[in-house]
Design an enzyme around this catalytic site. Sequence first.
Site, mmCIF file in Angstrom:
data_model
loop_
_atom_site.group_PDB
_atom_site.id
_atom_site.type_symbol
_atom_site.label_atom_id
_atom_site.label_comp_id
_atom_site.label_asym_id
_atom_site.label_seq_id
_atom_site.Cartn_x
_atom_site.Cartn_y
_atom_site.Cartn_z
ATOM 1 N N GLY A 10 -17.423 62.758 61.503
ATOM 2 C CA GLY A 10 -18.568 63.129 60.656
ATOM 3 C C GLY A 10 -19.863 62.844 61.400
ATOM 4 O O GLY A 10 -19.986 61.820 62.057
ATOM 5 N N GLU A 102 -13.778 55.583 63.662
ATOM 6 C CA GLU A 102 -12.416 55.108 63.940
ATOM 7 C C GLU A 102 -11.507 56.180 64.553
ATOM 8 O O GLU A 102 -10.681 55.860 65.409
ATOM 9 C CB GLU A 102 -11.769 54.505 62.682
ATOM 10 C CG GLU A 102 -11.668 55.456 61.530
ATOM 11 C CD GLU A 102 -10.669 55.002 60.458
ATOM 12 O OE1 GLU A 102 -10.917 55.320 59.289
ATOM 13 O OE2 GLU A 102 -9.653 54.364 60.803
ATOM 14 N N ILE A 125 -21.706 56.311 59.058
ATOM 15 C CA ILE A 125 -22.517 55.847 57.916
ATOM 16 C C ILE A 125 -21.725 54.805 57.123
ATOM 17 O O ILE A 125 -22.298 54.041 56.365
ATOM 18 C CB ILE A 125 -22.945 57.003 56.973
ATOM 19 C CG1 ILE A 125 -21.738 57.705 56.337
ATOM 20 C CG2 ILE A 125 -23.857 57.989 57.688
ATOM 21 C CD1 ILE A 125 -22.107 58.544 55.121
ATOM 22 N N ASP A 126 -20.391 54.775 57.294
ATOM 23 C CA ASP A 126 -19.556 53.896 56.457
ATOM 24 C C ASP A 126 -19.643 52.417 56.858
ATOM 25 O O ASP A 126 -19.275 51.550 56.075
ATOM 26 C CB ASP A 126 -18.081 54.333 56.533
ATOM 27 C CG ASP A 126 -17.884 55.783 56.127
ATOM 28 O OD1 ASP A 126 -18.752 56.311 55.406
ATOM 29 O OD2 ASP A 126 -16.882 56.393 56.537
HETATM 30 O O1 F6P Z 1 -16.893 58.921 57.448
HETATM 31 C C1 F6P Z 1 -18.090 59.454 57.004
HETATM 32 C C2 F6P Z 1 -17.915 60.198 55.723
HETATM 33 O O2 F6P Z 1 -19.172 60.706 55.321
HETATM 34 C C3 F6P Z 1 -17.251 59.425 54.593
HETATM 35 O O3 F6P Z 1 -18.135 58.531 53.964
HETATM 36 C C4 F6P Z 1 -16.748 60.541 53.731
HETATM 37 O O4 F6P Z 1 -15.645 60.149 52.934
HETATM 38 C C5 F6P Z 1 -16.334 61.590 54.725
HETATM 39 O O5 F6P Z 1 -17.054 61.313 55.916
HETATM 40 C C6 F6P Z 1 -16.619 63.004 54.293
HETATM 41 O O6 F6P Z 1 -16.067 63.852 55.233
HETATM 42 P P1 F6P Z 1 -16.428 65.391 55.369
HETATM 43 O O7 F6P Z 1 -17.793 65.487 55.978
HETATM 44 O O8 F6P Z 1 -15.381 65.932 56.274
HETATM 45 O O9 F6P Z 1 -16.415 65.979 53.991
#
Ligand code: F6P
Length: 341
Positions: A10, A102, A125-126
């Site tokens: 992400g 990760e 961001i997590d």
């Molecule tokens: O890992 C970052 C994050 O924004 C998480 O907080 C969220 O669950 C996920 O990515 C969302 O993923 P995507 O952008 O693939 O919808």
Amino acid sequence: MRIGILTGGGDCPGLNAVIRAIVRKAISNGDETIGIKYGWKGMLEKDILKLDLDAVSGILPRGGTILGTSRTNPYKKENGPSIIKKNFEEVGLNALIAIGGEDTLGVATKLAIDGLAIVGVPKTIDNDLEATDFTFGFDTAVNIAMECIDRLHTTAESHNRVIAVEVMGRHAGWIATYAGIAGGADFILIPEIPIDIEQVCDAIKKRHSRGKKFSIIVVAEGATLKDSDVILQEKKLDEFGHVRLGGIADVLAKIIEERTGFETRTTILGHIQRGGSPTAFDRILGTRFGIKAYDLVKEKKFGRMVSLRGTEIVDVPLQDATKQLKTVNMTLYEVAKTFFG
Ligand code: F6P
């Protein structure tokens, strides 16, 4: 040296600060930088571009990543790792700096064990990576969520409503806890502690009985009701085996309204938390990470990841980043609890 840079997983605010710092320092030392497009996908497809001073001019305040990103897992592709090794050679790279969370760093770890000259930079961001105190992107996400919580306060108060605000964070409640404390939430629900709905409703009733006619409940997307599973937007798994979380706020809002009788609304912040310009904190952290990553490459300290420990930028083994999830510090959560109800 010819140094490759990729951003995977992400996107998050601050990625461009890292890229700019690596490129600026490398070029001033007479080295060359190559951007790999769309994370590991670009390494598989040799989708590359030259990163010169012009390419990184003006990108410091920009959100997202000028390199593009994807959630491509080369270990899920036929001969993925060997194609990457071949392309690494063919592009003439001496080292690769992988910027990611990760998943991206998990791939980097395996490739580094296999002998590729890789250095990692932690982003998400997590803020759920174990081997660093903070990842860049987190501070921006928290500030965006805090501003939204502030805004929701005024509308909730005008209408005597409860509002359940859902924030991201996957299986860790860092964004919820930080944004909830900063935004003065009346309850914060995180994946680390199963939701006791009785307790939440009692807190709201207690608050209303002392004259407050509105409440703000911050809930992390990965939070679960006691004895229930996570709420999903869709069941499909990505290439790293992740589901798409989302919707717990709606479930909660319904129960809260039924049990308390107070009108309840939901706001799901979603990708707004990942978009736009990084905060000063994230620009500085990203810049410091980028400079350190370049230094590690020059020292040939491969298989390492840059990390923030206290106020210092240090380096740690790449595999430490993905060993286990960093969950919310319970001393911090205790601070938040003072303001519940
Ligand atoms: O890992 C970052 C994050 O924004 C998480 O907080 C969220 O669950 C996920 O990515 C969302 O993923 P995507 O952008 O693939 O919808």
